[in-house]
Design an enzyme around this catalytic site. Structure first.
Site, PDB file in Angstrom:
ATOM      1  N   GLY A  36       0.746  -1.175   0.026  1.00  0.00           N
ATOM      2  CA  GLY A  36      -0.013  -0.080   0.044  1.00  0.00           C
ATOM      3  C   GLY A  36       0.881   1.338   0.101  1.00  0.00           C
ATOM      4  N   GLU A  65       3.765  -6.876   1.812  1.00  0.00           N
ATOM      5  CA  GLU A  65       3.337  -7.277   0.284  1.00  0.00           C
ATOM      6  C   GLU A  65       3.327  -6.081  -0.712  1.00  0.00           C
ATOM      7  OE1 GLU A  65      -0.773  -8.573   0.746  1.00  0.00           O
ATOM      8  OE2 GLU A  65      -0.191 -10.527   1.803  1.00  0.00           O
ATOM      9  N   PRO A  66       4.583  -5.561  -0.788  1.00  0.00           N
ATOM     10  CA  PRO A  66       4.516  -4.158  -1.411  1.00  0.00           C
ATOM     11  C   PRO A  66       4.552  -4.453  -3.037  1.00  0.00           C
ATOM     12  CG  PRO A  66       6.908  -5.031  -1.080  1.00  0.00           C
ATOM     13  CD  PRO A  66       5.829  -5.936  -0.222  1.00  0.00           C
ATOM     14  N   GLY A  67       3.911  -3.731  -3.821  1.00  0.00           N
ATOM     15  CA  GLY A  67       4.108  -3.616  -5.331  1.00  0.00           C
ATOM     16  C   GLY A  67       4.343  -2.574  -5.834  1.00  0.00           C
ATOM     17  N   ARG A  68       3.411  -1.442  -5.593  1.00  0.00           N
ATOM     18  CA  ARG A  68       3.794  -0.100  -6.475  1.00  0.00           C
ATOM     19  C   ARG A  68       5.197   0.692  -5.791  1.00  0.00           C
ATOM     20  NH1 ARG A  68      -0.616   3.065  -8.062  1.00  0.00           N
ATOM     21  NH2 ARG A  68      -1.879   1.976  -6.450  1.00  0.00           N
ATOM     22  N   ARG A 114      -5.065   3.453 -15.724  1.00  0.00           N
ATOM     23  CA  ARG A 114      -5.196   4.151 -14.682  1.00  0.00           C
ATOM     24  C   ARG A 114      -5.784   5.675 -14.732  1.00  0.00           C
ATOM     25  NH1 ARG A 114      -1.688   5.469 -11.627  1.00  0.00           N
ATOM     26  NH2 ARG A 114      -2.709   4.773  -9.636  1.00  0.00           N
ATOM     27  N   TYR A 126      -9.252   5.673 -12.504  1.00  0.00           N
ATOM     28  CA  TYR A 126      -8.773   6.420 -11.069  1.00  0.00           C
ATOM     29  C   TYR A 126      -8.520   7.848 -11.343  1.00  0.00           C
ATOM     30  CZ  TYR A 126      -7.460   1.540 -10.624  1.00  0.00           C
ATOM     31  OH  TYR A 126      -7.342   0.129 -10.715  1.00  0.00           O
ATOM     32  N   CYS A 152     -12.492   4.742 -28.597  1.00  0.00           N
ATOM     33  CA  CYS A 152     -13.741   5.551 -28.803  1.00  0.00           C
ATOM     34  C   CYS A 152     -14.487   5.659 -27.647  1.00  0.00           C
ATOM     35  CB  CYS A 152     -14.266   4.971 -30.238  1.00  0.00           C
ATOM     36  SG  CYS A 152     -13.482   4.881 -31.428  1.00  0.00           S
ATOM     37  N   GLU A 153     -14.146   6.372 -26.639  1.00  0.00           N
ATOM     38  CA  GLU A 153     -14.797   6.738 -25.504  1.00  0.00           C
ATOM     39  C   GLU A 153     -14.084   7.989 -24.901  1.00  0.00           C
ATOM     40  OE1 GLU A 153     -14.947   4.335 -21.756  1.00  0.00           O
ATOM     41  OE2 GLU A 153     -14.708   2.650 -23.513  1.00  0.00           O
TER      42      GLU A 153
HETATM   43  N1  LLP Z   1      -1.513  -6.913  -1.078  1.00  0.00           N
HETATM   44  C1  LLP Z   1      -2.810  -6.942  -1.241  1.00  0.00           C
HETATM   45  C2  LLP Z   1      -3.724  -7.937  -0.505  1.00  0.00           C
HETATM   46  C3  LLP Z   1      -3.495  -6.069  -2.404  1.00  0.00           C
HETATM   47  O1  LLP Z   1      -4.527  -6.180  -2.572  1.00  0.00           O
HETATM   48  C4  LLP Z   1      -2.590  -5.212  -2.985  1.00  0.00           C
HETATM   49  C5  LLP Z   1      -2.967  -4.327  -4.058  1.00  0.00           C
HETATM   50  C6  LLP Z   1      -1.130  -5.184  -2.644  1.00  0.00           C
HETATM   51  C7  LLP Z   1      -0.672  -6.117  -1.734  1.00  0.00           C
HETATM   52  C8  LLP Z   1      -0.200  -4.382  -3.234  1.00  0.00           C
HETATM   53  O2  LLP Z   1      -0.453  -3.104  -2.918  1.00  0.00           O
HETATM   54  P1  LLP Z   1       0.531  -1.891  -3.534  1.00  0.00           P
HETATM   55  O3  LLP Z   1       1.799  -1.987  -2.561  1.00  0.00           O
HETATM   56  O4  LLP Z   1       1.132  -2.066  -4.902  1.00  0.00           O
HETATM   57  O5  LLP Z   1      -0.133  -0.473  -3.303  1.00  0.00           O
HETATM   58  N2  LLP Z   1      -4.870  -0.902 -10.016  1.00  0.00           N
HETATM   59  C9  LLP Z   1      -4.588  -0.042  -8.739  1.00  0.00           C
HETATM   60  C10 LLP Z   1      -4.172  -0.562  -7.468  1.00  0.00           C
HETATM   61  C11 LLP Z   1      -4.820  -1.577  -7.259  1.00  0.00           C
HETATM   62  C12 LLP Z   1      -4.259  -2.346  -5.928  1.00  0.00           C
HETATM   63  C13 LLP Z   1      -4.677  -3.884  -5.640  1.00  0.00           C
HETATM   64  N3  LLP Z   1      -4.073  -4.327  -4.442  1.00  0.00           N
HETATM   65  C14 LLP Z   1      -3.751   1.189  -9.454  1.00  0.00           C
HETATM   66  O6  LLP Z   1      -3.599   1.091 -10.682  1.00  0.00           O
HETATM   67  O7  LLP Z   1      -3.711   2.151  -8.565  1.00  0.00           O
END
Ligand code: LLP
Length: 419
Positions: free
Chosen positions: A240, A275-278, A314, A318, A343-344
């Site tokens: 997050g 659980e980092p992603g972004r 995105r 959002y 086309c939107e």
């Molecule tokens: N863990 C769980 C259970 C999650 O649902 C998520 C993201 C993460 C970890 C990773 O979160 P992060 O560290 O990346 O914030 N498509 C959207 C973001 C959706 C996130 C979904 N869950 C966007 O483009 O902003």
């Protein structure tokens, strides 16, 4: 910090000019920087090293590219997966099954079974019903599935509503007030070993206070469970942490985050899971696009680019901001609307934006596109599925091919009775 910089007036990924990649692969194309990915992975990991015992599971959904997963696996990352498809990717990248966390609110029976058979390290259960099903699936195979219970802490994450997950009305996890009794019931089931709790309140979070509040509530719940005699050895604090999308924007750093976690979890005596992603991949990728046309508008011109909402969803989903910069900036600026060809009207990247002046045929990039970019691409309007490239200093490779409309068409059938 990233490695997309101007060198001799041309935007480069590390030492590769982006126009060279565009000439060879075409546009639109995602370009990732290996050095940036590695740097972010290490900065995050090193920041968390102030905590006693840590497991990091990269959120595969943010960028599931095999080469990206391989790189992160080599940096000691496990994976947080939410489907059998993501699990297969993490395994294909060589991540040990034991380092994989299986999350997701709708894991199917076959997906749970595939996870048990693969020996997944931890299932994050999103309901009592799911726990009962998982226990039965594991017991039928003579196995024991290790699990944590995802709890909805009812905390406002302060992010976009569509990516907030920790309010009581959201579909994720079990209600905070019922979590202890559900944990107790699941803990007794044959085939299931409950070892902890999990929480994830949302994405692109720019203020640490909601996270601190959520972790505080999780700590209380953990102490309640222990007081009732249950063992809680793992606490999964989710992902997050947000990243800057606009030049000059400032966000808490991984070390600010780690310091907050250290305070909030003091004395917990558990393995903390993340659980980092972004924060790992966001700034490690750009989407390279070519200007198709500059069309006169009423107030501002429309810069029509060859990337669209199907390639980078995105902004449409959002209202997200992605900086737009020319690959060969002249120093001249214009105010323009940036739109794709779909086309939107939702296929709009920016309105009345101050940008580098561009002409038809010019190349430009949308920055900070490494997370939730290619992974959310689709083929709407029968467009190609966008390819991906990884750069490593002065070399580069296509790490995902462009899937042409003809390939997709070839998978469709007209039944005899329509012929
Ligand atoms: N863990 C769980 C259970 C999650 O649902 C998520 C993201 C993460 C970890 C990773 O979160 P992060 O560290 O990346 O914030 N498509 C959207 C973001 C959706 C996130 C979904 N869950 C966007 O483009 O902003």
């Amino acid at each position: 910090m990233d490695h997309f910089t101007l060198k001799n007036g041309v935007l480069h990924a590390e030492d590769v000019p982006l126009d060279a990649i565009a000439a060879a692969v075409g546009t639109p194309v995602y370009v990732y920087s290996r050095a940036t990915l590695t740097r972010h992975a290490r900065v995050f990991r090193d920041a968390l090293s102030i905590l006693p015992s840590v497991h990091i599971a990269f959120a595969v959904k943010s960028n599931p590219n095999l080469a990206v997963l391989k790189l992160l696996g080599r940096e000691g990352y496990g994976a947080d997966v939410v489907s059998a498809g993501e699990m297969a990717r993490a395994l294909a990248a060589g991540m040990p099954a034991g380092d994989i966390v299986f999350s997701g609110v709708g894991k199917t029976g076959p997906e749970l079974a595939a996870g048990v058979e693969a020996g997944i390290g931890q299932f994050n259960l999103e309901s009592e019903e799911e726990g009962i099903e998982l226990a039965a699936i594991a017991a039928a195979r003579g196995a024991t599935a290790t699990a944590a219970l995802r709890v909805n802490p009812d905390v406002e994450a302060g992010t976009h509503a569509k990516i907030s997950t920790g309010k009581a009305e959201n579909k994720f996890g079990v209600p905070y007030d019922r979590a202890a009794e559900i944990f107790a019931r699941l803990d007794g089931l044959e085939g299931l070993s409950m070892r902890g709790l999990a929480v994830h309140i949302g994405s692109q979070i720019g203020n640490l206070e909601p996270l601190r509040a959520a972790f505080g509530k999780m700590g209380e719940l953990m102490r309640d469970l222990r007081a009732q005699g249950f063992t809680v050895s793992h606490m999964d604090l989710g992902g997050g942490l947000g990243v800057p999308y606009r030049e000059g924007e400032s966000f808490p750093s991984p070390s600010d985050y780690a310091a907050m976690v250290a305070g909030a979890t003091q004395g917990w005596d558990v393995t903390l899971m993340f659980e980092p992603g972004r924060v790992i991949v966001g700034n490690a990728g750009v989407l390279v696009t070519q200007v198709v046309r500059v069309k006169r508008g009423i107030e501002h011109p429309f810069v029509v680019v060859d990337a669209a909402m199907n390639d980078l969803a995105r902004p449409a989903l959002y209202d997200a901001w992605h900086d737009f910069v020319a690959v060969h900036p002249t120093g001249e600026r214009i105010t323009a609307n940036i739109v794709g060809p779909i086309c939107e009207t939702s296929d709009t990247f920016a309105m009345a934006r101050d940008i580098d002046a561009v002409q038809p045929g010019d190349l430009a990039v949308f920055r900070t596109a490494g997370a939730y970019g290619a992974t959310m691409a689709n083929t709407y309007n029968s467009r190609s599925l966008v390819p991906e490239v990884m750069v490593d200093q002065d070399r580069w490779a296509v790490v995902a091919d462009r899937i042409e409309p003809a390939t997709i068409l070839a998978a469709e059938r007209v039944p005899d009775w329509l012929d």
